[in-house]
Design a protein around this motif. Sequence first.
Motif, mmCIF file in Angstrom:
data_model
loop_
_atom_site.group_PDB
_atom_site.id
_atom_site.type_symbol
_atom_site.label_atom_id
_atom_site.label_comp_id
_atom_site.label_asym_id
_atom_site.label_seq_id
_atom_site.Cartn_x
_atom_site.Cartn_y
_atom_site.Cartn_z
ATOM 1 N N ALA A 182 -5.518 -9.356 10.207
ATOM 2 C CA ALA A 182 -4.301 -8.908 9.815
ATOM 3 C C ALA A 182 -5.222 -7.754 8.403
ATOM 4 O O ALA A 182 -6.282 -8.206 7.571
ATOM 5 C CB ALA A 182 -3.301 -10.161 9.393
ATOM 6 N N SER A 183 -3.980 -6.972 8.013
ATOM 7 C CA SER A 183 -4.506 -6.129 6.681
ATOM 8 C C SER A 183 -2.781 -6.689 5.632
ATOM 9 O O SER A 183 -1.703 -5.907 6.190
ATOM 10 C CB SER A 183 -4.607 -4.754 6.383
ATOM 11 N N LEU A 184 -3.222 -7.281 4.163
ATOM 12 C CA LEU A 184 -2.332 -7.811 3.738
ATOM 13 C C LEU A 184 -1.066 -6.494 2.802
ATOM 14 O O LEU A 184 -0.754 -6.532 2.552
ATOM 15 C CB LEU A 184 -2.029 -8.833 3.173
ATOM 16 N N GLY A 185 -2.348 -5.133 2.735
ATOM 17 C CA GLY A 185 -1.435 -4.114 2.211
ATOM 18 C C GLY A 185 -1.286 -4.047 0.808
ATOM 19 O O GLY A 185 -0.814 -3.290 0.300
ATOM 20 N N LEU A 221 -6.750 -6.361 0.773
ATOM 21 C CA LEU A 221 -5.989 -5.013 -0.160
ATOM 22 C C LEU A 221 -6.200 -3.606 0.792
ATOM 23 O O LEU A 221 -7.079 -3.136 1.454
ATOM 24 C CB LEU A 221 -7.499 -4.533 -1.598
ATOM 25 N N THR A 222 -5.860 -2.658 0.478
ATOM 26 C CA THR A 222 -5.282 -1.777 1.202
ATOM 27 C C THR A 222 -6.154 -0.070 0.214
ATOM 28 O O THR A 222 -5.091 -0.297 -0.922
ATOM 29 C CB THR A 222 -4.855 -1.016 2.073
ATOM 30 N N VAL A 223 -6.549 0.820 0.555
ATOM 31 C CA VAL A 223 -7.489 1.926 -1.059
ATOM 32 C C VAL A 223 -6.465 3.309 0.403
ATOM 33 O O VAL A 223 -7.413 3.454 1.326
ATOM 34 C CB VAL A 223 -8.667 1.799 -1.277
ATOM 35 N N ASP A 224 -5.224 3.120 -0.096
ATOM 36 C CA ASP A 224 -4.369 4.144 0.530
ATOM 37 C C ASP A 224 -4.846 5.661 -0.165
ATOM 38 O O ASP A 224 -4.423 6.055 -1.023
ATOM 39 C CB ASP A 224 -3.499 4.652 0.944
ATOM 40 N N ALA A 225 -5.212 6.508 0.538
ATOM 41 C CA ALA A 225 -5.793 8.167 0.515
ATOM 42 C C ALA A 225 -5.086 8.835 0.439
ATOM 43 O O ALA A 225 -4.343 10.134 -0.186
ATOM 44 C CB ALA A 225 -6.837 8.441 0.359
ATOM 45 N N LEU A 226 -3.827 8.220 1.293
ATOM 46 C CA LEU A 226 -2.592 9.559 1.816
ATOM 47 C C LEU A 226 -1.940 10.031 0.315
ATOM 48 O O LEU A 226 -1.457 10.952 0.318
ATOM 49 C CB LEU A 226 -1.969 9.112 2.449
ATOM 50 N N PRO A 227 -1.489 9.419 0.137
ATOM 51 C CA PRO A 227 -0.668 9.662 -1.898
ATOM 52 C C PRO A 227 -1.179 10.875 -1.822
ATOM 53 O O PRO A 227 -0.940 11.981 -2.435
ATOM 54 C CB PRO A 227 -0.705 8.779 -3.094
ATOM 55 N N TYR A 228 -2.994 10.810 -2.185
ATOM 56 C CA TYR A 228 -3.560 12.411 -3.230
ATOM 57 C C TYR A 228 -3.219 13.281 -1.755
ATOM 58 O O TYR A 228 -3.187 14.534 -2.473
ATOM 59 C CB TYR A 228 -5.048 12.013 -2.758
#
Length: 621
Positions: A182-185, A221-228
């Motif tokens: 899993a990825s806990l996000g 941890l997830t490094v989410d670049a979608l906000p940018y």
Amino acid sequence: MTVLPDDGLSLAAEFPDATHEQWQRLVEGVLRKSGKEASGEAAEEALSTPLEDGLTTRPLYTAPPDGAAPDTGFPGFAPFVRGGRPEGTTASGWDVRQRLAGTDPARVNEAVLADLENGVTSLWLTAGRGGVPVDGLARALDGVYLDLAPVSLDAGAEYAEAARAFLGLCAERGMRPTAVRASLGADPLGHEARTGEALDMADAVSLAREAASGYPGVRALTVDALPYHEAGGSAAEELGLSLATGVAYLRALTEAGLSTAAALGQLEFRYAATADQFLTIAKLRAARRLWARVAEASGAPEAGAQLQHAVTSPVMMTRRDPWVNMLRTTVACMAAGVGGADSVTVLPFDNELGLPDAFARRIARNTSTILLEESHLARVIDPAGGSYYVERLTDELANAAWEFFQTVEKAGGQAAALRSGLVAERLAATWAVRSKKLAKRREPITGVSEFPLLSEKPVVRESAPPAPTGGLPRVRRDEAYEALRARSDAHLAATGARPRIFLAALGPAAAHTARATFASNLFQAGGIEPVHDPVSVDPATAAEAYAASGADGMAVLCSSDALYEEQAEAVAGALRDAGATTVFLAGKPGTAEASVDEYVFAGCDAVAVLSSVLDRMGVPS
């Protein structure tokens, strides 16, 4: 029987090799015919296309003059440009990850089971505020074999509660910790970018330490670049900010006692995949190269490649003519796969209209299936590798991203850059430049700014949970045109008709077709219905044709420059006599200048023109 010599492809052996200079001279001739004088490098530059981040797409790519090129290595080896695993995705294809964003656990469970039964291999589950309640996770995942179908959680501020609930569910079902995948996000900085709400890193660190010590198949941890990306950022800015976020997490984890290698193993990166296939391919390849550089500088070059989750871009999705989104997401999915993404999420074509229906979800998951099973896209590792264009674009993009990453680091790191406004200002500036291109239709949007269909029936969907707000804005390519179309829709609802403009076509079809088509598409992009005589008009028939059109005070002349010189003044006068308050001309300014009020032409600010026309027609904003 004639036997050809066994010397490879020898069909062109008797012809001398062409040189770069010879090709440039041919380009010079083509440009000269179009009225442009340029020679040598200037001729080549004339065919080049500027991109964001100071990059340029050239018309021709060949081997570097000195024969030197960046070392891309081999798949599965640093710097991982060619892929994170030696075998790539040749064994089973990329992980097909479907997004689930509903709030009703029972309905979400129905969608989950349908997805898993029909090609989806992992789940991206929104939980907490705006998703499945944390206490409803068990119901939403009822019947799911969690050791076979990895789950990626996205719970915003409630990431710790959702992660604990999920791990608890796995324990209740008797799963060994080593079997959980899993990825806990956990993404405190991503949440802050979305909402402006700062979160303590302590819970994320605690989850990472627990996962590192007992759950080898779990990343905390997830490094989410979608906000940018969704705030209007360029590819290099998206990469640079993802690096800054990843480095911030690395510092927090190593300060808490994790080794650098263990900390690197707790991160998953999420990037947008757009319909610009080459830029997407280069972005994912550059991202792995850049993160390998971070790992090397951190003293853990053996830690392995960046784990990537690619998501088809929400920014590119349109609300009008949403069926075209199927084509956009197909290209984006292909680019993500070719770029080496580990997991790919294809957003349903109706994603921007509300909760996707079953048909849209089916098309989304089948997009990957077709590319994998019918197009065999995963059979070759890094199929774009070795392309002079892709390799150079990857290199240039990596350099631009690294430069921006260093800017953020000099500003104090990702958290400081977010809170100081540096990130918001930089992304806003990038989006402002791109917005001008969209307004001028230099960046076309098929079905919206190009070839719109005013008669289309709206696609209606159940409202989706509201997206988090308070941080960086969310932009969409279609937003300016959507506002214009909304004005037209309101006018239609109030009056029973759309605002209308009369197209006065002059002369034979060969003279007016191109400009009439251009003008028709332009005005329809703003929700303005073009009305024209079936054949053409002249000074004697213009007034009658205009009166019969029902136009709202506006007319546009469409023909060749030669016919403008002959008829524009007389036809424009007849239209004014019939009640037209503004007469446009489809063509470059200067043609029949004294005869018309305004011009519409390729490269004009379409949004400004259309907004002004609606204002003068009395259509409320």
